[in-house]
Structure formats: C-alpha cells, structure tokens
Design a protein around this motif. Sequence first.
Motif, PDB file in Angstrom:
ATOM      1  N   CYS A  27       0.866  -1.174   0.000  1.00  0.00           N
ATOM      2  CA  CYS A  27       0.000   0.000   0.000  1.00  0.00           C
ATOM      3  C   CYS A  27       0.906   1.228   0.000  1.00  0.00           C
ATOM      4  CB  CYS A  27      -0.904  -0.011   1.227  1.00  0.00           C
ATOM      5  SG  CYS A  27      -2.069   1.356   1.268  1.00  0.00           S
ATOM      6  N   ASN A  28       0.693   2.110  -0.945  1.00  0.00           N
ATOM      7  CA  ASN A  28       1.540   3.306  -1.082  1.00  0.00           C
ATOM      8  C   ASN A  28       3.023   2.955  -1.192  1.00  0.00           C
ATOM      9  OD1 ASN A  28      -0.735   5.014  -0.898  1.00  0.00           O
ATOM     10  ND2 ASN A  28      -0.642   4.919   1.328  1.00  0.00           N
ATOM     11  N   GLY A  29       3.317   1.845  -1.852  1.00  0.00           N
ATOM     12  CA  GLY A  29       4.703   1.452  -2.098  1.00  0.00           C
ATOM     13  C   GLY A  29       5.386   0.712  -0.964  1.00  0.00           C
ATOM     14  N   LYS A  30       4.698   0.467   0.137  1.00  0.00           N
ATOM     15  CA  LYS A  30       5.276  -0.227   1.289  1.00  0.00           C
ATOM     16  C   LYS A  30       4.574  -1.572   1.492  1.00  0.00           C
ATOM     17  CE  LYS A  30       8.069   3.067   2.563  1.00  0.00           C
ATOM     18  NZ  LYS A  30       9.484   2.911   2.396  1.00  0.00           N
ATOM     19  N   VAL A  31       5.353  -2.605   1.731  1.00  0.00           N
ATOM     20  CA  VAL A  31       4.782  -3.933   1.956  1.00  0.00           C
ATOM     21  C   VAL A  31       3.893  -3.910   3.192  1.00  0.00           C
ATOM     22  CG1 VAL A  31       5.328  -6.355   2.459  1.00  0.00           C
ATOM     23  CG2 VAL A  31       6.704  -5.093   0.805  1.00  0.00           C
ATOM     24  N   ILE A  32       2.728  -4.500   3.061  1.00  0.00           N
ATOM     25  CA  ILE A  32       1.746  -4.560   4.142  1.00  0.00           C
ATOM     26  C   ILE A  32       2.311  -5.407   5.284  1.00  0.00           C
ATOM     27  CG2 ILE A  32      -0.561  -5.446   4.738  1.00  0.00           C
ATOM     28  CD1 ILE A  32      -1.311  -4.718   1.759  1.00  0.00           C
ATOM     29  N   PRO A  33       2.155  -4.947   6.547  1.00  0.00           N
ATOM     30  CA  PRO A  33       2.684  -5.707   7.687  1.00  0.00           C
ATOM     31  C   PRO A  33       2.189  -7.158   7.688  1.00  0.00           C
ATOM     32  CG  PRO A  33       1.977  -3.534   8.405  1.00  0.00           C
ATOM     33  CD  PRO A  33       1.533  -3.680   6.969  1.00  0.00           C
ATOM     34  N   GLY A  34       3.129  -8.062   7.937  1.00  0.00           N
ATOM     35  CA  GLY A  34       2.838  -9.489   7.993  1.00  0.00           C
ATOM     36  C   GLY A  34       3.078 -10.217   6.687  1.00  0.00           C
ATOM     37  N   VAL A  35       3.099  -9.484   5.569  1.00  0.00           N
ATOM     38  CA  VAL A  35       3.265 -10.109   4.259  1.00  0.00           C
ATOM     39  C   VAL A  35       4.656 -10.707   4.090  1.00  0.00           C
ATOM     40  CG1 VAL A  35       3.407  -9.637   1.773  1.00  0.00           C
ATOM     41  CG2 VAL A  35       1.475  -8.776   3.111  1.00  0.00           C
ATOM     42  N   MET A  36       5.679  -9.945   4.444  1.00  0.00           N
ATOM     43  CA  MET A  36       7.047 -10.420   4.224  1.00  0.00           C
ATOM     44  C   MET A  36       7.311 -11.717   4.975  1.00  0.00           C
ATOM     45  SD  MET A  36       9.572  -9.533   2.307  1.00  0.00           S
ATOM     46  CE  MET A  36       9.558  -7.773   2.020  1.00  0.00           C
ATOM     47  N   GLU A  37       6.820 -11.809   6.194  1.00  0.00           N
ATOM     48  CA  GLU A  37       7.021 -13.019   6.993  1.00  0.00           C
ATOM     49  C   GLU A  37       6.328 -14.223   6.335  1.00  0.00           C
ATOM     50  OE1 GLU A  37       7.567  -9.429   9.417  1.00  0.00           O
ATOM     51  OE2 GLU A  37       5.903 -10.066   8.144  1.00  0.00           O
ATOM     52  N   MET A  38       5.126 -14.010   5.834  1.00  0.00           N
ATOM     53  CA  MET A  38       4.412 -15.098   5.177  1.00  0.00           C
ATOM     54  C   MET A  38       5.097 -15.506   3.875  1.00  0.00           C
ATOM     55  SD  MET A  38       0.407 -14.268   5.947  1.00  0.00           S
ATOM     56  CE  MET A  38      -0.200 -15.935   5.661  1.00  0.00           C
ATOM     57  N   LEU A  39       5.593 -14.532   3.119  1.00  0.00           N
ATOM     58  CA  LEU A  39       6.292 -14.853   1.876  1.00  0.00           C
ATOM     59  C   LEU A  39       7.570 -15.633   2.143  1.00  0.00           C
ATOM     60  CD1 LEU A  39       5.839 -11.595  -0.245  1.00  0.00           C
ATOM     61  CD2 LEU A  39       4.630 -13.790  -0.462  1.00  0.00           C
ATOM     62  N   GLN A  40       8.252 -15.324   3.230  1.00  0.00           N
ATOM     63  CA  GLN A  40       9.465 -16.062   3.576  1.00  0.00           C
ATOM     64  C   GLN A  40       9.145 -17.539   3.838  1.00  0.00           C
ATOM     65  OE1 GLN A  40      12.608 -15.086   3.300  1.00  0.00           O
ATOM     66  NE2 GLN A  40      11.926 -13.095   2.604  1.00  0.00           N
ATOM     67  N   GLN A  41       8.008 -17.809   4.451  1.00  0.00           N
ATOM     68  CA  GLN A  41       7.597 -19.196   4.692  1.00  0.00           C
ATOM     69  C   GLN A  41       7.197 -19.874   3.386  1.00  0.00           C
ATOM     70  OE1 GLN A  41       4.483 -19.060   7.646  1.00  0.00           O
ATOM     71  NE2 GLN A  41       5.846 -18.254   9.217  1.00  0.00           N
ATOM     72  N   ILE A  42       6.439 -19.183   2.557  1.00  0.00           N
ATOM     73  CA  ILE A  42       5.936 -19.753   1.304  1.00  0.00           C
ATOM     74  C   ILE A  42       7.069 -20.045   0.336  1.00  0.00           C
ATOM     75  CG2 ILE A  42       4.576 -19.191  -0.754  1.00  0.00           C
ATOM     76  CD1 ILE A  42       2.623 -17.741   1.189  1.00  0.00           C
ATOM     77  N   LYS A  43       8.104 -19.203   0.321  1.00  0.00           N
ATOM     78  CA  LYS A  43       9.183 -19.390  -0.664  1.00  0.00           C
ATOM     79  C   LYS A  43      10.003 -20.654  -0.421  1.00  0.00           C
ATOM     80  CE  LYS A  43      13.092 -16.890   1.087  1.00  0.00           C
ATOM     81  NZ  LYS A  43      14.323 -16.361   0.651  1.00  0.00           N
ATOM     82  N   SER A  44       9.797 -21.316   0.716  1.00  0.00           N
ATOM     83  CA  SER A  44      10.447 -22.606   0.917  1.00  0.00           C
ATOM     84  C   SER A  44       9.733 -23.710   0.137  1.00  0.00           C
ATOM     85  CB  SER A  44      10.486 -22.960   2.408  1.00  0.00           C
ATOM     86  OG  SER A  44       9.179 -23.214   2.898  1.00  0.00           O
ATOM     87  N   LYS A  45       8.522 -23.418  -0.340  1.00  0.00           N
ATOM     88  CA  LYS A  45       7.728 -24.404  -1.083  1.00  0.00           C
ATOM     89  C   LYS A  45       7.623 -24.096  -2.565  1.00  0.00           C
ATOM     90  CE  LYS A  45       4.818 -24.968   2.973  1.00  0.00           C
ATOM     91  NZ  LYS A  45       3.510 -24.667   3.540  1.00  0.00           N
ATOM     92  N   VAL A  46       7.568 -22.808  -2.914  1.00  0.00           N
ATOM     93  CA  VAL A  46       7.417 -22.384  -4.309  1.00  0.00           C
ATOM     94  C   VAL A  46       8.305 -21.165  -4.564  1.00  0.00           C
ATOM     95  CG1 VAL A  46       5.031 -23.230  -4.530  1.00  0.00           C
ATOM     96  CG2 VAL A  46       5.432 -20.878  -3.801  1.00  0.00           C
ATOM     97  N   THR A  47       8.542 -20.882  -5.841  1.00  0.00           N
ATOM     98  CA  THR A  47       9.277 -19.675  -6.200  1.00  0.00           C
ATOM     99  C   THR A  47       8.288 -18.510  -6.218  1.00  0.00           C
ATOM    100  OG1 THR A  47      10.773 -20.994  -7.559  1.00  0.00           O
ATOM    101  CG2 THR A  47      10.799 -18.609  -7.899  1.00  0.00           C
ATOM    102  N   VAL A  48       8.641 -17.427  -5.542  1.00  0.00           N
ATOM    103  CA  VAL A  48       7.774 -16.261  -5.422  1.00  0.00           C
ATOM    104  C   VAL A  48       8.298 -15.153  -6.331  1.00  0.00           C
ATOM    105  CG1 VAL A  48       6.824 -14.521  -3.856  1.00  0.00           C
ATOM    106  CG2 VAL A  48       7.180 -16.872  -3.041  1.00  0.00           C
ATOM    107  N   TYR A  49       7.388 -14.597  -7.133  1.00  0.00           N
ATOM    108  CA  TYR A  49       7.716 -13.515  -8.052  1.00  0.00           C
ATOM    109  C   TYR A  49       6.815 -12.316  -7.766  1.00  0.00           C
ATOM    110  CZ  TYR A  49       9.749 -17.322 -10.820  1.00  0.00           C
ATOM    111  OH  TYR A  49      10.469 -18.401 -11.242  1.00  0.00           O
ATOM    112  N   ILE A  50       7.394 -11.126  -7.794  1.00  0.00           N
ATOM    113  CA  ILE A  50       6.655  -9.882  -7.681  1.00  0.00           C
ATOM    114  C   ILE A  50       6.709  -9.200  -9.044  1.00  0.00           C
ATOM    115  CG2 ILE A  50       6.432  -7.671  -6.477  1.00  0.00           C
ATOM    116  CD1 ILE A  50       6.307 -10.195  -4.615  1.00  0.00           C
ATOM    117  N   LEU A  51       5.536  -8.864  -9.599  1.00  0.00           N
ATOM    118  CA  LEU A  51       5.455  -8.148 -10.866  1.00  0.00           C
ATOM    119  C   LEU A  51       4.874  -6.770 -10.602  1.00  0.00           C
ATOM    120  CD1 LEU A  51       3.953 -10.833 -13.295  1.00  0.00           C
ATOM    121  CD2 LEU A  51       6.344 -10.381 -12.755  1.00  0.00           C
TER     122      LEU A  51
END
Length: 156
Positions: A27-51
């Motif tokens: 939101c407004n160019g800043k990652v929403i709180p809690g998202v980064m932590e969840m993405l760190q967990q998910i990236k152990s299972k799949v490759t994560v891409y931001i477009l």
Amino acid sequence: MIKIEIPGINELNIENLVLDYNGTIACNGKVIPGVMEMLQQIKSKVTVYILTADTYGTVKKEFENTGIEVHILKSDNGTLEKCEFVKNLGSEKTISVGNGNNDAAMLKESVLSIAIMGGEGCSFKALANADIVVTNILDALSLVEDPIKIKATLRS
C-alpha cells in the motif's frame, strides 16, 4: 512444490506464486505488515515472483536480500506483460494474485488465481477472472500456505 487436491478438478502441482505489488501486497509502495514473513515461509515451497510497474519506486528496496524475485514491467502494456510472464513460467503450475485491470489476464491464465478486494478496491476484470476472492493479502497467502482451505472453497 505445493500439491492441491480439489474434488472434481485435477490435482494441482504448484511451483510458482506470482504477485502484483501495489494494491495487492503493498500500500503506497510499502509492503503490508505481515506479508514479508508469510512470503518467507511460502518461498520454501514455491518460487515467489513480484510483478510491478513500481509506481512508487520502492519495490527493490523492500525486497532487497529476501530471495524473492522482483520483475519491474518494461512495456507500456502491463496486462500483456504479466500474462506472458505467467505463460513463460508455466500457467499450469502457477498461482497468481492481484487486484487491478492489468492483473486480469494473468489471473485468467494461471491455473489458480486469487483476487484481492482490499483498500484500493478490485477491478471488475480482475474479479471476473479470479477463482477465489478475499478481502486482504494475508488471507490470500494463508490459502497458499494451507491448501486444504482452497480445497474447501473450490470443490465441486
């Protein structure tokens, strides 16, 4: 890899998670709180891409040293570029998440798609092309982390 078994639908073998940036995970160019932590967990299972078109010019700094791949759109047609990105990854093994008009084709192309109807709203085109609609990114990422929730939502 994430395996998702949905009664009435073939088993899905997910290798990629493609996320829109502003309005979806930021939101407004800043990652929403809690998202980064969840993405760190998910990236152990799949490759994560931001477009992203990187409207605020913040995405590289936000994802520096995270191991998450950031792709800044290069063309004037973000809709087509995002869709082509998913096709090149392999639509049949990709989940996409977005909220805007320029996410609609990507959502339709992916084997599984989630639209976010959050603070910035959700375009009708994105909504119409999504398999699942949630009200915030944390709920969307929770579905990816716990595919049984997806099974419950999409079963025939």
